[in-house]
Design a protein around this motif. Sequence first.
Motif, mmCIF file in Angstrom:
data_model
loop_
_atom_site.group_PDB
_atom_site.id
_atom_site.type_symbol
_atom_site.label_atom_id
_atom_site.label_comp_id
_atom_site.label_asym_id
_atom_site.label_seq_id
_atom_site.Cartn_x
_atom_site.Cartn_y
_atom_site.Cartn_z
ATOM 1 N N GLU A 11 0.824 -1.209 0.000
ATOM 2 C CA GLU A 11 0.000 0.000 0.000
ATOM 3 C C GLU A 11 0.861 1.264 0.000
ATOM 4 O OE1 GLU A 11 -2.530 -0.247 3.360
ATOM 5 O OE2 GLU A 11 -3.809 -1.847 2.540
ATOM 6 N N ASN A 12 2.031 1.190 0.608
ATOM 7 C CA ASN A 12 2.920 2.343 0.689
ATOM 8 C C ASN A 12 3.825 2.499 -0.521
ATOM 9 O OD1 ASN A 12 2.101 3.382 3.218
ATOM 10 N ND2 ASN A 12 3.267 1.797 4.281
ATOM 11 N N ARG A 13 3.731 1.566 -1.451
ATOM 12 C CA ARG A 13 4.527 1.669 -2.671
ATOM 13 C C ARG A 13 3.728 2.347 -3.771
ATOM 14 N NH1 ARG A 13 7.238 -3.663 -4.963
ATOM 15 N NH2 ARG A 13 7.004 -2.330 -6.805
ATOM 16 N N ARG A 14 4.383 3.176 -4.529
ATOM 17 C CA ARG A 14 3.733 3.818 -5.665
ATOM 18 C C ARG A 14 3.650 2.846 -6.831
ATOM 19 N NH1 ARG A 14 6.556 8.177 -3.291
ATOM 20 N NH2 ARG A 14 5.187 9.963 -2.879
ATOM 21 N N THR A 15 2.560 2.915 -7.565
ATOM 22 C CA THR A 15 2.401 2.087 -8.751
ATOM 23 C C THR A 15 3.218 2.675 -9.897
ATOM 24 O OG1 THR A 15 0.483 3.325 -9.561
ATOM 25 C CG2 THR A 15 0.056 1.508 -8.010
ATOM 26 N N GLN A 16 3.339 1.911 -10.972
ATOM 27 C CA GLN A 16 4.109 2.411 -12.111
ATOM 28 C C GLN A 16 3.448 3.638 -12.725
ATOM 29 O OE1 GLN A 16 6.225 -0.322 -14.447
ATOM 30 N NE2 GLN A 16 5.947 0.745 -16.385
ATOM 31 N N THR A 17 2.115 3.657 -12.717
ATOM 32 C CA THR A 17 1.413 4.839 -13.238
ATOM 33 C C THR A 17 1.701 6.059 -12.391
ATOM 34 O OG1 THR A 17 -0.361 3.456 -14.123
ATOM 35 C CG2 THR A 17 -0.835 5.797 -13.817
ATOM 36 N N GLU A 18 1.676 5.884 -11.061
ATOM 37 C CA GLU A 18 1.984 6.994 -10.160
ATOM 38 C C GLU A 18 3.426 7.454 -10.320
ATOM 39 O OE1 GLU A 18 -0.936 6.198 -6.324
ATOM 40 O OE2 GLU A 18 0.892 4.991 -6.538
ATOM 41 N N MET A 19 4.321 6.485 -10.470
ATOM 42 C CA MET A 19 5.732 6.821 -10.648
ATOM 43 C C MET A 19 5.951 7.582 -11.951
ATOM 44 S SD MET A 19 7.776 5.965 -8.158
ATOM 45 C CE MET A 19 9.366 5.913 -8.996
ATOM 46 N N ARG A 20 5.316 7.125 -13.011
ATOM 47 C CA ARG A 20 5.501 7.774 -14.308
ATOM 48 C C ARG A 20 4.991 9.223 -14.269
ATOM 49 N NH1 ARG A 20 5.939 5.866 -19.723
ATOM 50 N NH2 ARG A 20 5.640 3.724 -19.011
#
Length: 343
Positions: A11-20
Amino acid sequence: MSTAPAASANENRRTQTEMRLGMQGQAGLSQPFLILLLSAAAIASLGLMTNNQSVVVGAMIIAPLMNPIQSFAFALAIDDYRLMRRSLLTLAFGVIATISTACLLNLATPYDLVDSEIISRTHPSLLDLLIALFAGVAGAYASIRKDIPNSIAGVAIAVALVPPLCVAGIALGTSGEVVTAFGIGQLNRWQILSGGFLLFLSNLVGICVASFTIYISYGFGSWKSLLKRLALLLVGVIVISWPLRITGRNEVASRTVSEQLQRIRQRYPNVTEQSQIRLVSVNVKGDQAHVTVLANAPDNVIADDYLDTLQQGLFQALRPLNVNRMNLTLRLNHARVHRLSIQ
Protein backbone atom coordinates in the motif's frame (compact mmCIF):
# COMPACT_ATOMS: atom_id res chain seq x y z
CA MET A 1 -1.17 -12.50 10.17
CA SER A 2 2.01 -12.82 8.13
CA THR A 3 0.40 -11.18 5.12
CA ALA A 4 -0.47 -7.95 6.96
CA PRO A 5 3.02 -6.40 6.82
CA ALA A 6 3.35 -7.32 3.16
CA ALA A 7 -0.02 -5.77 2.36
CA SER A 8 0.93 -2.63 4.25
CA ALA A 9 4.22 -2.45 2.37
CA ASN A 10 2.46 -2.75 -0.97
CA GLU A 11 0.00 0.00 0.00
CA ASN A 12 2.92 2.34 0.69
CA ARG A 13 4.53 1.67 -2.67
CA ARG A 14 3.73 3.82 -5.67
CA THR A 15 2.40 2.09 -8.75
CA GLN A 16 4.11 2.41 -12.11
CA THR A 17 1.41 4.84 -13.24
CA GLU A 18 1.98 6.99 -10.16
CA MET A 19 5.73 6.82 -10.65
CA ARG A 20 5.50 7.77 -14.31
CA LEU A 21 3.27 10.77 -13.57
CA GLY A 22 5.54 11.88 -10.75
CA MET A 23 8.68 11.55 -12.85
CA GLN A 24 7.11 13.44 -15.74
CA GLY A 25 6.47 16.29 -13.33
CA GLN A 26 10.05 16.14 -12.02
CA ALA A 27 11.52 16.14 -15.52
CA GLY A 28 9.83 19.36 -16.60
CA LEU A 29 11.48 22.78 -16.67
CA SER A 30 9.03 24.65 -14.43
CA GLN A 31 9.01 28.00 -12.67
CA PRO A 32 9.49 26.47 -9.18
CA PHE A 33 12.46 24.49 -10.51
CA LEU A 34 14.08 27.62 -11.94
CA ILE A 35 13.51 29.78 -8.87
CA LEU A 36 14.75 27.15 -6.42
CA LEU A 37 17.76 26.22 -8.57
CA LEU A 38 18.93 29.79 -9.15
CA SER A 39 18.43 30.62 -5.47
CA ALA A 40 20.37 27.52 -4.42
CA ALA A 41 23.17 28.32 -6.89
CA ALA A 42 23.46 31.89 -5.58
CA ILE A 43 23.42 30.82 -1.93
CA ALA A 44 25.96 28.03 -2.51
CA SER A 45 28.26 30.34 -4.50
CA LEU A 46 28.25 33.03 -1.82
CA GLY A 47 28.78 30.40 0.86
CA LEU A 48 31.76 28.98 -1.01
CA MET A 49 33.29 32.40 -1.64
CA THR A 50 32.94 33.38 2.03
CA ASN A 51 34.02 29.89 3.18
CA ASN A 52 30.80 29.50 5.18
CA GLN A 53 29.86 25.84 5.44
CA SER A 54 26.43 26.43 7.00
CA VAL A 55 25.42 28.66 4.09
CA VAL A 56 26.49 25.98 1.60
CA VAL A 57 24.41 23.41 3.50
CA GLY A 58 21.43 25.74 3.29
CA ALA A 59 21.76 25.80 -0.49
CA MET A 60 21.81 22.00 -0.56
CA ILE A 61 18.43 21.83 1.15
CA ILE A 62 16.53 23.80 -1.50
CA ALA A 63 18.36 22.63 -4.64
CA PRO A 64 16.03 20.68 -7.01
CA LEU A 65 18.74 19.39 -9.36
CA MET A 66 18.19 15.77 -8.30
CA ASN A 67 14.70 15.73 -9.84
CA PRO A 68 15.73 15.38 -13.51
CA ILE A 69 18.43 12.87 -12.55
CA GLN A 70 15.89 10.61 -10.87
CA SER A 71 13.47 10.94 -13.78
CA PHE A 72 16.27 10.10 -16.24
CA ALA A 73 17.16 6.95 -14.29
CA PHE A 74 13.47 5.95 -14.19
CA ALA A 75 13.17 6.60 -17.94
CA LEU A 76 16.16 4.30 -18.53
CA ALA A 77 14.47 1.56 -16.54
CA ILE A 78 11.12 1.70 -18.38
CA ASP A 79 12.55 2.58 -21.84
CA ASP A 80 10.70 5.89 -22.06
CA TYR A 81 12.79 7.86 -24.58
CA ARG A 82 10.57 10.92 -24.44
CA LEU A 83 10.97 11.17 -20.65
CA MET A 84 14.67 10.49 -21.07
CA ARG A 85 15.11 13.37 -23.50
CA ARG A 86 13.02 15.74 -21.38
CA SER A 87 15.04 14.88 -18.26
CA LEU A 88 18.37 15.39 -20.02
CA LEU A 89 17.30 18.79 -21.38
CA THR A 90 16.22 19.95 -17.91
CA LEU A 91 19.41 18.60 -16.35
CA ALA A 92 21.59 20.27 -18.99
CA PHE A 93 19.80 23.58 -18.46
CA GLY A 94 20.20 23.22 -14.70
CA VAL A 95 23.93 22.57 -15.00
CA ILE A 96 24.48 25.56 -17.29
CA ALA A 97 22.30 27.83 -15.14
CA THR A 98 24.13 26.84 -11.93
CA ILE A 99 27.59 27.35 -13.41
CA SER A 100 26.55 30.65 -15.02
CA THR A 101 25.07 31.98 -11.77
CA ALA A 102 28.26 31.20 -9.86
CA CYS A 103 30.40 32.70 -12.62
CA LEU A 104 28.40 35.95 -12.77
CA LEU A 105 28.43 36.35 -8.99
CA ASN A 106 32.19 35.87 -8.95
CA LEU A 107 32.66 38.38 -11.76
CA ALA A 108 30.57 40.88 -9.82
CA THR A 109 32.67 40.48 -6.68
CA PRO A 110 35.49 39.99 -8.08
CA TYR A 111 36.86 37.10 -6.07
CA ASP A 112 40.30 35.54 -6.68
CA LEU A 113 40.92 33.94 -3.27
CA VAL A 114 39.92 30.33 -2.62
CA ASP A 115 39.54 28.71 0.76
CA SER A 116 38.93 25.24 2.19
CA GLU A 117 35.25 24.98 1.15
CA ILE A 118 36.28 25.34 -2.50
CA ILE A 119 39.52 23.35 -2.37
CA SER A 120 37.81 20.40 -0.66
CA ARG A 121 35.61 19.99 -3.74
CA THR A 122 38.43 19.91 -6.27
CA HIS A 123 39.99 16.55 -5.36
CA PRO A 124 37.29 13.87 -5.73
CA SER A 125 38.11 10.20 -5.23
CA LEU A 126 36.47 6.81 -5.57
CA LEU A 127 35.00 7.33 -2.10
CA ASP A 128 32.93 10.18 -3.52
CA LEU A 129 31.58 7.79 -6.14
CA LEU A 130 30.59 5.35 -3.38
CA ILE A 131 28.84 8.14 -1.48
CA ALA A 132 26.90 9.02 -4.63
CA LEU A 133 25.88 5.39 -5.10
CA PHE A 134 24.39 5.20 -1.61
CA ALA A 135 22.76 8.61 -2.03
CA GLY A 136 21.19 7.31 -5.24
CA VAL A 137 19.86 4.26 -3.42
CA ALA A 138 18.28 6.45 -0.73
CA GLY A 139 16.77 8.84 -3.25
CA ALA A 140 15.32 6.16 -5.51
CA TYR A 141 13.88 4.19 -2.59
CA ALA A 142 12.26 7.33 -1.15
CA SER A 143 10.70 8.16 -4.52
CA ILE A 144 9.05 4.71 -4.60
CA ARG A 145 7.63 4.88 -1.09
CA LYS A 146 4.63 7.00 -0.17
CA ASP A 147 5.52 7.00 3.52
CA ILE A 148 8.96 8.57 3.06
CA PRO A 149 9.17 12.33 2.29
CA ASN A 150 11.16 12.97 -0.87
CA SER A 151 12.81 15.94 0.81
CA ILE A 152 14.79 13.63 3.12
CA ALA A 153 16.59 11.97 0.23
CA GLY A 154 16.65 15.22 -1.69
CA VAL A 155 18.96 16.79 0.86
CA ALA A 156 21.34 13.82 0.67
CA ILE A 157 21.49 13.98 -3.12
CA ALA A 158 21.71 17.77 -3.38
CA VAL A 159 24.83 17.66 -1.19
CA ALA A 160 26.69 16.08 -4.09
CA LEU A 161 25.46 18.22 -6.97
CA VAL A 162 25.11 21.98 -6.58
CA PRO A 163 28.31 23.00 -4.70
CA PRO A 164 30.70 21.29 -7.17
CA LEU A 165 29.00 23.04 -10.08
CA CYS A 166 29.29 26.35 -8.23
CA VAL A 167 33.00 25.66 -7.71
CA ALA A 168 33.34 25.24 -11.48
CA GLY A 169 31.43 28.47 -12.06
CA ILE A 170 33.51 30.40 -9.54
CA ALA A 171 36.66 29.16 -11.29
CA LEU A 172 35.32 30.39 -14.63
CA GLY A 173 34.75 33.82 -13.15
CA THR A 174 38.27 34.23 -11.77
CA SER A 175 41.42 35.50 -13.45
CA GLY A 176 43.98 33.08 -14.88
CA GLU A 177 45.38 32.20 -11.45
CA VAL A 178 43.88 32.38 -7.97
CA VAL A 179 45.57 32.55 -4.59
CA THR A 180 44.66 30.14 -1.83
CA ALA A 181 43.73 31.68 1.50
CA PHE A 182 45.93 29.23 3.39
CA GLY A 183 49.14 30.04 1.58
CA ILE A 184 49.81 27.06 -0.65
CA GLY A 185 50.36 29.53 -3.47
CA GLN A 186 48.60 29.94 -6.79
CA LEU A 187 46.29 27.53 -8.59
CA ASN A 188 45.27 27.63 -12.21
CA ARG A 189 41.54 28.23 -12.52
CA TRP A 190 41.27 25.24 -14.85
CA GLN A 191 42.52 23.00 -12.05
CA ILE A 192 39.68 24.19 -9.84
CA LEU A 193 37.11 24.03 -12.64
CA SER A 194 38.05 20.50 -13.72
CA GLY A 195 38.16 19.24 -10.13
CA GLY A 196 34.72 20.63 -9.28
CA PHE A 197 33.15 19.37 -12.48
CA LEU A 198 34.74 15.94 -12.05
CA LEU A 199 33.14 15.70 -8.60
CA PHE A 200 29.77 16.60 -10.11
CA LEU A 201 30.16 13.99 -12.88
CA SER A 202 31.17 11.26 -10.44
CA ASN A 203 28.13 11.96 -8.28
CA LEU A 204 25.88 12.16 -11.34
CA VAL A 205 27.04 8.75 -12.58
CA GLY A 206 26.79 7.18 -9.13
CA ILE A 207 23.26 8.48 -8.51
CA CYS A 208 22.07 7.38 -11.98
CA VAL A 209 23.51 3.87 -11.66
CA ALA A 210 22.12 3.32 -8.16
CA SER A 211 18.69 4.80 -8.96
CA PHE A 212 18.37 2.76 -12.14
CA THR A 213 19.22 -0.45 -10.29
CA ILE A 214 16.70 0.26 -7.50
CA TYR A 215 13.92 0.98 -9.99
CA ILE A 216 14.63 -2.25 -11.85
CA SER A 217 14.79 -4.31 -8.65
CA TYR A 218 11.39 -2.96 -7.55
CA GLY A 219 9.73 -4.02 -10.77
CA PHE A 220 9.74 -0.80 -12.76
CA GLY A 221 10.88 -1.89 -16.17
CA SER A 222 12.45 -5.29 -16.62
CA TRP A 223 15.75 -7.06 -16.21
CA LYS A 224 15.93 -7.03 -19.99
CA SER A 225 16.19 -3.26 -19.70
CA LEU A 226 19.06 -3.73 -17.26
CA LEU A 227 20.94 -5.88 -19.77
CA LYS A 228 20.34 -3.34 -22.54
CA ARG A 229 21.65 -0.47 -20.42
CA LEU A 230 24.38 -2.42 -18.65
CA ALA A 231 27.04 -1.57 -21.22
CA LEU A 232 26.21 2.15 -21.02
CA LEU A 233 26.28 2.11 -17.22
CA LEU A 234 29.55 0.20 -17.09
CA VAL A 235 31.20 2.57 -19.55
CA GLY A 236 30.09 5.52 -17.44
CA VAL A 237 31.45 3.98 -14.24
CA ILE A 238 34.76 2.99 -15.85
CA VAL A 239 35.30 6.36 -17.51
CA ILE A 240 34.65 8.31 -14.32
CA SER A 241 36.61 5.86 -12.13
CA TRP A 242 39.90 6.41 -13.95
CA PRO A 243 40.45 10.08 -13.00
CA LEU A 244 38.97 9.37 -9.54
CA ARG A 245 41.60 6.67 -9.07
CA ILE A 246 44.33 9.23 -9.78
CA THR A 247 42.94 11.80 -7.35
CA GLY A 248 42.37 9.01 -4.83
CA ARG A 249 46.06 8.15 -5.02
CA ASN A 250 46.86 11.74 -4.13
CA GLU A 251 44.54 11.53 -1.11
CA VAL A 252 46.28 8.36 0.13
CA ALA A 253 49.65 10.03 -0.39
CA SER A 254 48.52 13.11 1.55
CA ARG A 255 47.41 11.00 4.51
CA THR A 256 50.68 9.06 4.41
CA VAL A 257 52.73 12.25 4.42
CA SER A 258 50.64 13.76 7.24
CA GLU A 259 51.12 10.70 9.46
CA GLN A 260 54.86 10.54 8.77
CA LEU A 261 55.16 14.28 9.39
CA GLN A 262 53.63 13.89 12.84
CA ARG A 263 56.05 11.07 13.68
CA ILE A 264 59.03 13.19 12.62
CA ARG A 265 57.82 16.20 14.60
CA GLN A 266 57.62 14.09 17.78
CA ARG A 267 61.38 13.54 17.50
CA TYR A 268 61.95 17.31 17.55
CA PRO A 269 60.15 18.74 20.64
CA ASN A 270 61.34 22.29 19.98
CA VAL A 271 59.81 22.20 16.48
CA THR A 272 56.55 20.74 17.81
CA GLU A 273 56.24 23.40 20.52
CA GLN A 274 56.93 26.38 18.25
CA SER A 275 55.27 25.35 15.00
CA GLN A 276 51.87 24.38 13.67
CA ILE A 277 51.14 22.46 10.47
CA ARG A 278 48.36 24.19 8.53
CA LEU A 279 48.26 22.28 5.27
CA VAL A 280 49.71 19.21 3.60
CA SER A 281 49.25 18.79 -0.15
CA VAL A 282 50.60 15.94 -2.30
CA ASN A 283 50.34 15.57 -6.06
CA VAL A 284 51.67 12.29 -7.48
CA LYS A 285 52.37 12.04 -11.20
CA GLY A 286 53.89 8.78 -12.35
CA ASP A 287 56.77 8.01 -10.01
CA GLN A 288 57.25 11.61 -8.88
CA ALA A 289 55.58 13.27 -5.89
CA HIS A 290 55.23 17.03 -5.36
CA VAL A 291 54.78 17.64 -1.63
CA THR A 292 53.84 21.03 -0.16
CA VAL A 293 53.78 21.63 3.61
CA LEU A 294 52.53 24.92 5.02
CA ALA A 295 53.46 25.66 8.64
CA ASN A 296 53.41 28.53 11.10
CA ALA A 297 56.88 28.61 12.62
CA PRO A 298 59.80 30.99 13.17
CA ASP A 299 62.53 30.28 10.65
CA ASN A 300 65.27 29.77 13.27
CA VAL A 301 63.40 26.69 14.57
CA ILE A 302 63.89 24.80 11.29
CA ALA A 303 67.46 23.52 11.38
CA ASP A 304 69.29 21.74 8.56
CA ASP A 305 69.17 18.37 10.31
CA TYR A 306 65.39 18.69 10.65
CA LEU A 307 65.08 19.44 6.92
CA ASP A 308 67.24 16.41 6.08
CA THR A 309 65.18 14.15 8.35
CA LEU A 310 61.96 15.55 6.92
CA GLN A 311 63.09 15.02 3.35
CA GLN A 312 64.27 11.46 3.84
CA GLY A 313 61.39 10.47 6.12
CA LEU A 314 58.66 11.67 3.76
CA PHE A 315 60.38 10.11 0.78
CA GLN A 316 60.63 6.71 2.49
CA ALA A 317 56.97 6.92 3.51
CA LEU A 318 55.97 7.45 -0.13
CA ARG A 319 58.10 4.66 -1.58
CA PRO A 320 55.34 1.99 -1.12
CA LEU A 321 53.20 4.14 -3.46
CA ASN A 322 55.82 3.61 -6.22
CA VAL A 323 57.31 7.06 -5.73
CA ASN A 324 60.97 7.25 -6.81
CA ARG A 325 61.35 11.04 -6.98
CA MET A 326 60.08 13.76 -4.67
CA ASN A 327 60.02 17.55 -4.65
CA LEU A 328 59.32 19.00 -1.20
CA THR A 329 58.29 22.61 -0.58
CA LEU A 330 58.11 23.80 3.04
CA ARG A 331 56.45 27.22 3.41
CA LEU A 332 56.78 29.11 6.69
CA ASN A 333 54.43 31.97 7.57
CA HIS A 334 53.62 32.60 3.90
CA ALA A 335 57.12 34.01 3.36
CA ARG A 336 60.12 31.76 4.00
CA VAL A 337 60.26 28.82 1.59
CA HIS A 338 62.51 25.74 1.72
CA ARG A 339 62.65 23.70 -1.48
CA LEU A 340 64.17 20.20 -1.38
CA SER A 341 64.34 17.52 -4.03
CA ILE A 342 65.14 13.82 -4.30
CA GLN A 343 65.70 12.51 -7.81
